[in-house]
Structure formats: C-alpha cells, structure tokens
Design a protein around this motif. Structure first.
Motif, mmCIF file in Angstrom:
data_model
loop_
_atom_site.group_PDB
_atom_site.id
_atom_site.type_symbol
_atom_site.label_atom_id
_atom_site.label_comp_id
_atom_site.label_asym_id
_atom_site.label_seq_id
_atom_site.Cartn_x
_atom_site.Cartn_y
_atom_site.Cartn_z
ATOM 1 N N ALA A 1 0.862 -1.193 0.000
ATOM 2 C CA ALA A 1 0.000 0.000 0.000
ATOM 3 C C ALA A 1 0.893 1.235 0.000
ATOM 4 O O ALA A 1 2.037 1.184 0.480
ATOM 5 C CB ALA A 1 -0.900 0.000 1.227
ATOM 6 N N THR A 2 0.357 2.321 -0.534
ATOM 7 C CA THR A 2 1.157 3.547 -0.679
ATOM 8 C C THR A 2 0.318 4.741 -0.242
ATOM 9 O O THR A 2 -0.882 4.800 -0.536
ATOM 10 C CB THR A 2 1.561 3.709 -2.167
ATOM 11 N N ILE A 3 0.979 5.666 0.459
ATOM 12 C CA ILE A 3 0.303 6.938 0.777
ATOM 13 C C ILE A 3 1.096 8.050 0.112
ATOM 14 O O ILE A 3 2.310 8.178 0.327
ATOM 15 C CB ILE A 3 0.211 7.179 2.301
ATOM 16 N N CYS A 4 0.392 8.830 -0.678
ATOM 17 C CA CYS A 4 1.035 9.988 -1.303
ATOM 18 C C CYS A 4 0.751 11.199 -0.415
ATOM 19 O O CYS A 4 -0.402 11.600 -0.250
ATOM 20 C CB CYS A 4 0.464 10.189 -2.705
ATOM 21 N N THR B 1 -9.976 11.715 -4.195
ATOM 22 C CA THR B 1 -10.053 10.466 -3.428
ATOM 23 C C THR B 1 -11.491 10.166 -2.991
ATOM 24 O O THR B 1 -12.343 11.055 -2.974
ATOM 25 C CB THR B 1 -9.200 10.551 -2.139
ATOM 26 N N GLY B 2 -11.680 8.922 -2.576
ATOM 27 C CA GLY B 2 -12.913 8.477 -1.906
ATOM 28 C C GLY B 2 -14.182 8.896 -2.617
ATOM 29 O O GLY B 2 -14.291 8.793 -3.848
ATOM 30 N N PRO B 3 -15.155 9.399 -1.855
ATOM 31 C CA PRO B 3 -16.470 9.725 -2.438
ATOM 32 C C PRO B 3 -16.374 10.762 -3.556
ATOM 33 O O PRO B 3 -17.222 10.796 -4.443
ATOM 34 C CB PRO B 3 -17.260 10.306 -1.255
ATOM 35 N N ARG C 1 -16.245 -2.774 -4.664
ATOM 36 C CA ARG C 1 -16.542 -1.887 -3.529
ATOM 37 C C ARG C 1 -16.185 -0.473 -3.978
ATOM 38 O O ARG C 1 -15.437 -0.282 -4.943
ATOM 39 C CB ARG C 1 -15.726 -2.264 -2.281
ATOM 40 N N GLU C 2 -16.696 0.504 -3.222
ATOM 41 C CA GLU C 2 -16.360 1.881 -3.590
ATOM 42 C C GLU C 2 -15.005 2.245 -3.006
ATOM 43 O O GLU C 2 -14.570 1.633 -2.028
ATOM 44 C CB GLU C 2 -17.457 2.812 -3.072
ATOM 45 N N PRO C 3 -14.318 3.217 -3.601
ATOM 46 C CA PRO C 3 -13.012 3.604 -3.043
ATOM 47 C C PRO C 3 -13.174 4.071 -1.599
ATOM 48 O O PRO C 3 -14.132 4.782 -1.289
ATOM 49 C CB PRO C 3 -12.576 4.769 -3.940
ATOM 50 N N TYR C 4 -12.249 3.630 -0.754
ATOM 51 C CA TYR C 4 -12.273 4.121 0.628
ATOM 52 C C TYR C 4 -12.016 5.623 0.639
ATOM 53 O O TYR C 4 -11.356 6.158 -0.263
ATOM 54 C CB TYR C 4 -11.183 3.439 1.465
ATOM 55 N N TYR C 5 -12.509 6.250 1.672
ATOM 56 C CA TYR C 5 -12.213 7.663 1.893
ATOM 57 C C TYR C 5 -10.682 7.811 1.850
ATOM 58 O O TYR C 5 -9.982 7.045 2.487
ATOM 59 C CB TYR C 5 -12.761 8.066 3.274
ATOM 60 N N MET C 6 -10.153 8.743 1.108
ATOM 61 C CA MET C 6 -8.714 8.998 0.961
ATOM 62 C C MET C 6 -8.010 8.042 0.004
ATOM 63 O O MET C 6 -6.809 8.150 -0.199
ATOM 64 C CB MET C 6 -7.978 8.989 2.309
ATOM 65 N N GLU C 7 -8.767 7.091 -0.566
ATOM 66 C CA GLU C 7 -8.157 6.198 -1.550
ATOM 67 C C GLU C 7 -8.317 6.822 -2.941
ATOM 68 O O GLU C 7 -9.374 7.365 -3.269
ATOM 69 C CB GLU C 7 -8.855 4.837 -1.519
ATOM 70 N N GLY D 1 -5.473 0.867 -3.075
ATOM 71 C CA GLY D 1 -4.229 0.705 -2.304
ATOM 72 C C GLY D 1 -3.314 1.905 -2.372
ATOM 73 O O GLY D 1 -2.326 1.964 -1.639
ATOM 74 N N ILE D 2 -3.618 2.874 -3.247
ATOM 75 C CA ILE D 2 -2.840 4.122 -3.238
ATOM 76 C C ILE D 2 -3.732 5.214 -2.633
ATOM 77 O O ILE D 2 -4.824 5.498 -3.158
ATOM 78 C CB ILE D 2 -2.367 4.553 -4.647
ATOM 79 N N PHE D 3 -3.267 5.776 -1.527
ATOM 80 C CA PHE D 3 -4.048 6.757 -0.786
ATOM 81 C C PHE D 3 -3.363 8.124 -0.881
ATOM 82 O O PHE D 3 -2.169 8.213 -1.192
ATOM 83 C CB PHE D 3 -4.147 6.329 0.688
#
Ligand SMILES: Cc1cc2nc3c(=O)[nH]c(=O)nc-3n(C[C@H](O)[C@H](O)[C@H](O)COP(=O)(O)OP(=O)(O)OC[C@H]3O[C@@H](n4cnc5c(N)ncnc54)[C@H](O)[C@@H]3O)c2cc1C
Length: 423
Positions: A200-203, A358-360, A376-382, A387-389
């Motif tokens: 997973a990656t967070i930008c 991201t997200g919604p 599934r819908e993208p997670y909040y901040m995804e 897997g890239i947030f």
C-alpha cells in the motif's frame, strides 16, 4: 566578515560563503529545517575567502564550503552529500514493504508514526528535508498541545524521532519519480533509480511554492528572492528592509518573525485587507508591531539587481501607480501548487488544480471511476488506484493546516489496514 550562529548548541556544520550565494542559502535552509545547529561565516573579500576557506577568491567555485567538527571539508556540496556526511543518507533496508509513504511533511510523518506503531513495515521517502512546508514556519501556534507555539523544524524533528522509535525507515534526499501499479502491489521508482515495492502507498507530497511568474525570477532565486517563510534567513536581515509577498497566515507569520531582526518589514498583499485570509491573532500582532507595514491592493511586478536582488517595483492595483523599493530580501508566501504530473501520467484522477481526488469525490452520478476494478467503492482517501491513498495538502478538498495533515496521515493508515485486510 560576518559570523552568525542562531543556535546556542555548538554548530554541527560551519558554512563559509558569500552573500547572495544560492547554494549557501539552500544549505542554510536545509540545515535549519532539519533543526541542525550551524554557523554561517559570510566572506566579503578575496582575502577573507583565502583566510577563512582556503580558496582563491570570493568567486571561487569551491564556495560555499562546509566544515564539520571532525575537520571534514565539503566544497560546494549537494544536499545529498551533506546528508551522507551526517549519516542520514540510506538505502532501503528491505526489498518489500507493507506501506510506502512519499513526502515527510506533517501528513507523511504522521502516517509513518501510525503505520510503524501499528506493526506495518513502513518506509517514508522524502526528497528534501523533514517537515515539508511546516518546517519553514518559524512558529506554529495553533497546533494542539503547544500553547507557546513550536517551530516547524522542532515539530518535524520530534515526529522523526517518534516515527523511527516505532521502526519506520526514513529515506531522506530521495525523490519519488514514478509509479508502476499492479493489483496488490505498487513499485515506486526514485529519481536515483532505486525501486521501492509496497503493498500500500500513501502519497503525502503536499504542495510546492507558487511562483510570482516574473521573467527573471531564476536569476535572483536564493540571491535576494526566496520562496517560503525563510526562517533560516531572519537573523541575517538585521537592520535591513524586508519585503514579504502574500496575504495568508504563512506570510503574516514570516512578517512577525522578520520584524524581530529587520529594520522594516513590508507585507505586499493583493487583496484589500488581511481579514479574510489571516487568523485574527496574527492580524492583531501585525498591526501592533511598529516596524511592519501592510500594503494592500499591491503587487510586485519587477525585480532588478546584479548578482543580488537590489530593487523591486510595486504597483498599486487600484490606481496603477508604480513605485520602486530597494531591498535585498524578498520572501514570497503566496500558497502552493501540487506537483502531480506523475499521477496524471498513469491515469490517477486529479482535479483542475492538480490535487489528487479520493474516496467519495471520485464518484460521478454515483458511478465509480472507469478504471476501478473492485466490487466496492473507493475508501475515503483512496485514489482511483486501489491501495494508493492521498493525505494532507496534496489531496483534493483537504484543509491546508498542520493539524489536518497530521489527522489525514493517521486516518489514511486506518484505510490502509482495511485495504490490506481485504486481501
Ligand atoms: C511558512 C508556513 C507557515 C505555516 N504555518 C502554519 C501554522 O501555523 N498552522 C497550520 O496549521 N498550518 C501552517 N502552515 C500550513 C501547513 O504547514 C501545511 O498545511 C502542512 O505542512 C501540509 O502538510 P503535508 O504533509 O500535507 O504537505 P507538505 O508540508 O507540503 O509536505 C510535503 C512533503 O513532500 C515532499 N515531497 C514532494 N514531492 C515528493 C516526491 N516526489 N518524493 C518525495 N517527497 C516529496 C516535500 O519535499 C515535502 O517535504 C504553514 C505553511 C507554511 C508554508
């Protein structure tokens, strides 16, 4: 010859150089942001250059010189060479990580603390110095838990210690250049060719300073024109006139910081007042500080000088009247822009300003993004790449504040856990 050491601690680096040297400014700025005590020795003649640095003359290309307590001398070093000398330059310890975080501003540092403390094998990659924009702030006064305020550099240094204590690996002076995505794995390629593989990656790459857009800006960068609050430079402005462009909190903070050293500080503001853009506590202090002047409805339209900035031209936006002002110190704090070309190149959704969506916010009329592969819908901040947030200032719709960035960094890790648990 002028000598300056802001810190009471013995200097870990002595920099010898001439005034208006952009390279010397970069080194001072980097060390200040890293909270490393340094001394600055400004040479003004060929003779001083020979006696203080052992070089031929004032314009010798070996200047600036950095001298370390063990006697090591680095001639006109790069930031990477300095981090190597300080023992901070590292190669990745692992071939694969649970979590890779790009950008060590407040959002990235927070994500590193939470990721590592929650058992994720975490690496944090930063292209320059820790703390991002925050590390250029002389004093952050609205961050919870520090009633007397704290310098951004100290806050970042504390966060670094905390992240490393939990086992996060920090790679400094390394820049993420591009990504290769495959489901369940992201390969990040650094500008120096190193490859970081993570599940997973967070930008958290924040924003870069917005430029004035004047034709000869490059000529004066680091030689009279500076982007950001210039916390490392304030003690050098003793008795001189400083101009700060910008009408936001960072410009106001900078004005107050410089006012303690400079003869006069002029804030150049495009709008007709500070009230809509600056916190009230800062406005009150600005107007109570005798040597700070605020010019509203004004812009800088020209820069002039030789090796060093000598003069700027201001225009009154209402009357069109121009006037010239002499200064060797122009600090520009007019907000930032995200550098996310790498993201658009791979098809990541960005808004019109380049911020990562991201997200919604990715849903259009309730529909998921075209490339979205999951049920599934993208997670909040995804982002639209599972897997890239994204966290902090680089994220579309984020609140541009330290505390919000720290909160987003922590929150993003929660969604990383969910993503990893999905398998
Ligand atoms: C002078 C100043 C004063 C401020 N004062 C306050 C204040 O008092 N209170 C407050 O709440 N907020 C303040 N702010 C705003 C606050 O600092 C920001 O909102 C916050 O820093 C955003 O954090 P971030 O981690 O999202 O991004 P940033 O702080 O922008 O950090 C992003 C980091 O990512 C790195 N990076 C970028 N691209 C790459 C790449 N490709 N590879 C690796 N690393 C990369 C950058 O070098 C940087 O270190 C201030 C801002 C400034 C400029």
């Amino acid at each position: 010859m002028a000598q300056l050491s802001e810190s009471k601690a013995p200097p870990l680096v002595t920099i010898v150089g001439r005034r208006g040297s952009a390279a010397a400014y970069t080194i001072r700025d980097f060390l200040h942001r890293c909270d490393i005590p340094f001394a600055w020795v400004e040479v003004t003649t060929d003779e001083e250059s020979r006696s203080q640095a052992g070089v031929a003359d004032l314009h010798d290309s070996r200047l600036p010189l950095c001298v370390f307590p063990d006697g090591t001398r680095l001639e006109c070093p790069t930031i990477q060479q300095i981090t190597e000398k300080l023992g901070w330059f590292r190669n990745p310890l692992h071939t694969e990580y649970d979590l890779a975080i790009y950008g060590a501003g407040p959002a990235g540092l927070s994500a590193a603390v939470y990721g590592a403390s929650e058992g994720l094998k975490t690496v944090l990659i930063e292209r320059y110095a820790l703390g991002g924009q925050a590390s250029s702030s002389p004093k952050i006064e609205n961050y919870l838990g520090f009633p007397a305020g704290i310098s951004g550099a100290e806050l970042a240094e504390r966060a670094r210690e905390q992240a490393e204590r939990f086992g996060a690996e920090i790679l400094l002076a390394r820049e993420g250049a591009r990504v290769e995505y495959s489901p369940g794995q992201v390969a990040g390629y650094l500008a120096d060719g190193a490859k970081i593989v993570a599940h997973a990656t967070i930008c958290a790459t924040g924003v870069d300073y917005r430029r004035l857009g004047l034709p000869n800006e490059e000529q004066f960068l680091g030689a009279g024109l500076y982007y950001g609050a210039g916390a490392s430079e304030a003690p050098l402005t003793q008795g001189e006139d400083v101009t700060i462009v910008g009408g936001g909190n960072s410009a106001a903070q900078a004005a107050l910081h410089f006012a303690a050293y400079a003869r006069r500080v002029t804030m150049v503001v495009r709008d007709d007042s500070l009230s809509s853009t600056v916190s009230q506590y800062l406005i009150d202090r600005i107007y109570a500080t005798a040597n700070v002047e605020v010019l509203t409805q004004t812009e800088v339209i020209a820069l002039d000088g030789d090796e060093l900035l000598q003069e700027i031209t201001l225009i009154d936006r209402q009357t069109g009247q121009e006037r010239r002002a002499r200064t060797h110190w122009l600090f520009v704090c007019i907000g930032g822009v995200p550098r996310t070309q790498w993201a658009t190149e791979v098809g990541m959704v960005c808004d019109g300003g380049g911020y990562l969506v991201t997200g919604p916010d990715l849903l259009r009329d309730g529909q998921r993004p075209a490339n979205w592969p999951l049920d599934r819908e993208p997670y909040y901040m995804e982002t639209n790449f599972p897997g890239i947030f994204a966290a902090g200032d680089v994220r579309h719709g984020s609140v541009k504040r330290c505390a919000s960035a720290v909160g987003e960094g922590a929150m993003a890790v929660t969604f990383v856990h969910r993503y990893l648990a999905d398998g």
